[in-house]
Write a protein that holds these residues in place. Sequence first.
Motif, PDB file in Angstrom:
ATOM      1  N   GLN A  34      32.479  21.593  36.376  1.00 28.21           N
ATOM      2  CA  GLN A  34      33.782  22.113  36.726  1.00 28.21           C
ATOM      3  C   GLN A  34      34.100  21.063  38.050  1.00 28.21           C
ATOM      4  N   SER A  48      34.258  11.058  33.019  1.00 26.97           N
ATOM      5  CA  SER A  48      35.087  11.931  31.787  1.00 26.97           C
ATOM      6  C   SER A  48      34.074  12.662  31.419  1.00 26.97           C
ATOM      7  N   LYS A  49      34.340  11.997  30.225  1.00 24.03           N
ATOM      8  CA  LYS A  49      33.013  12.165  28.726  1.00 24.03           C
ATOM      9  C   LYS A  49      32.024  13.210  30.056  1.00 24.03           C
ATOM     10  N   ARG A  53      34.405  17.546  37.088  1.00 23.86           N
ATOM     11  CA  ARG A  53      35.615  17.342  35.947  1.00 23.86           C
ATOM     12  C   ARG A  53      37.003  17.391  36.792  1.00 23.86           C
ATOM     13  N   CYS A  76      39.925  23.212  37.866  1.00 23.41           N
ATOM     14  CA  CYS A  76      38.590  23.148  38.463  1.00 23.41           C
ATOM     15  C   CYS A  76      38.195  22.851  39.329  1.00 23.41           C
ATOM     16  N   GLU A  85      32.467  16.954  30.920  1.00 22.79           N
ATOM     17  CA  GLU A  85      32.897  17.264  30.148  1.00 22.79           C
ATOM     18  C   GLU A  85      31.381  17.477  28.876  1.00 22.79           C
ATOM     19  N   ASP A  86      30.289  16.995  28.528  1.00 20.98           N
ATOM     20  CA  ASP A  86      29.566  16.791  27.861  1.00 20.98           C
ATOM     21  C   ASP A  86      28.246  18.167  28.533  1.00 20.98           C
ATOM     22  N   SER A 129      42.738  20.403  26.802  1.00 25.81           N
ATOM     23  CA  SER A 129      42.002  20.265  27.441  1.00 25.81           C
ATOM     24  C   SER A 129      40.670  20.579  28.352  1.00 25.81           C
ATOM     25  N   LEU A 179      29.422  20.242  30.630  1.00 27.32           N
ATOM     26  CA  LEU A 179      30.222  21.536  30.767  1.00 27.32           C
ATOM     27  C   LEU A 179      30.053  22.256  29.226  1.00 27.32           C
ATOM     28  N   VAL A 180      29.890  21.514  28.520  1.00 25.12           N
ATOM     29  CA  VAL A 180      29.719  22.423  26.898  1.00 25.12           C
ATOM     30  C   VAL A 180      27.775  22.492  27.035  1.00 25.12           C
ATOM     31  N   SER A 228      28.069  11.016  35.572  1.00 27.89           N
ATOM     32  CA  SER A 228      29.557  10.639  35.338  1.00 27.89           C
ATOM     33  C   SER A 228      29.624  10.991  36.850  1.00 27.89           C
TER      34      SER A 228
END
Length: 300
Positions: free
Chosen positions: A239, A216-217, A242, A258, A220-221, A299, A223-224, A203
Motif C-alpha cells: 500500500q 503501479s502494476k 501504491r 494508501c 498491485e501485483d 481501484s 498487494l495481490v 516498482s
Amino acid sequence: MQVARPSQNPSYDDLLKTIDYLRAKRRAQLQHLQISYRTIQELRQQARRANMLKQGKSIQQISEIPRCLSDLLHDHQHLPAVANRATCVQNPSYDNLLATIQYLMNDCRSLSQHQTLAFKTIQEFLEQVRYAYTFGPGVPRSVAKPSTWIGGSWLAPSADILVPAETLWQNSNAKGALALVESVLVRHDLTVQDDVHANLLVSAIKRVLGDVGQASKCAEDALVIAREADDYMLASKAQFHRGLCFFNQHQYAQAHFCFALASHLDGYQEHIEVNSLLVEDICRQLPLDHPGRRLDLTSL
C-alpha cells in the motif's frame, strides 16, 4: 446631500454562487468520508483476522462507528430533493435560495462532525494494529537490523535475496539493480516474502526511472500476493508503494488512503507522515472538483 447606504443583503447571484460552493464542499466531505470508511474497514479487518482486539476492549463501540458512517453515506446517496429543488425551478425566489443555503450549511456541519469521528476511529485502530504487530501474542520479536532508505522510497535491507540489487541501486546503478531484481522474479522457488519484496523493489526503481505505469502494476501485483497469503504487514508495504505511484499520477486522494493503511509499519512512519502532509497540502490548494481529490473505489 444624503449618501445612500449599500444594501446589507447579498445579491441574488451571490446566493447562487454560495449554493454552488456549499454543494462542492459537501461533495468533497463525502469523498473524504468514503476514504475514511474504507480505511476503517481495512484496519478493522486487519485487527480481527490477526486476533488483535483485546478482551474487555470496547469492541462493540468501535464497530458501531463504521456502521454509523456506512448509514450516513447510504443516506446521502438518496438525499432529499430539498437542496436541489430551489435552483431546479426557473427563477427561484430569494427566500427559497436562503432556505437552500441554510439546509446545505447544516448538512456540511453534520458531515464535519462525522469526519472528526472517523478520524478518531482510524487513530484508535492504527494504535491497536501498531501495538499488536510490535507486542501482540504469537508475533515473534526480531532484532532490528540497520536500515537505509534508497532513492527516497525503498527501505533496505528487505530480503537477503535482494541485497545485491539494493547495493547496486545504492551505488547509483538503478538500471543494473532493475535488471538484477527482474532476474530474481522469474525464479519459481521464491517465498511469498521474497516475491512481494521483489515486485515492490521493481516498482520503486521503475517509479524513480519514470515508468510510473509499470511501477503501479508491480505494486498491485505485490498487494495481490500479500493478500492471498493473508500477510498484512506485506500488504501494508504494498500500500505504501501504491501510494507513491498514485502520488506521481496526481491521484492524491487515493495516495492519502494508501499511506493511511501503511502508517503502522516500523521504520516507515516518518516518510509516510511527510508524504501524507504533502498530499494534504496539495489537496488544500486544489479546487474541490479537481480529479486529484476524487477517490476511485473500484481501484482500491
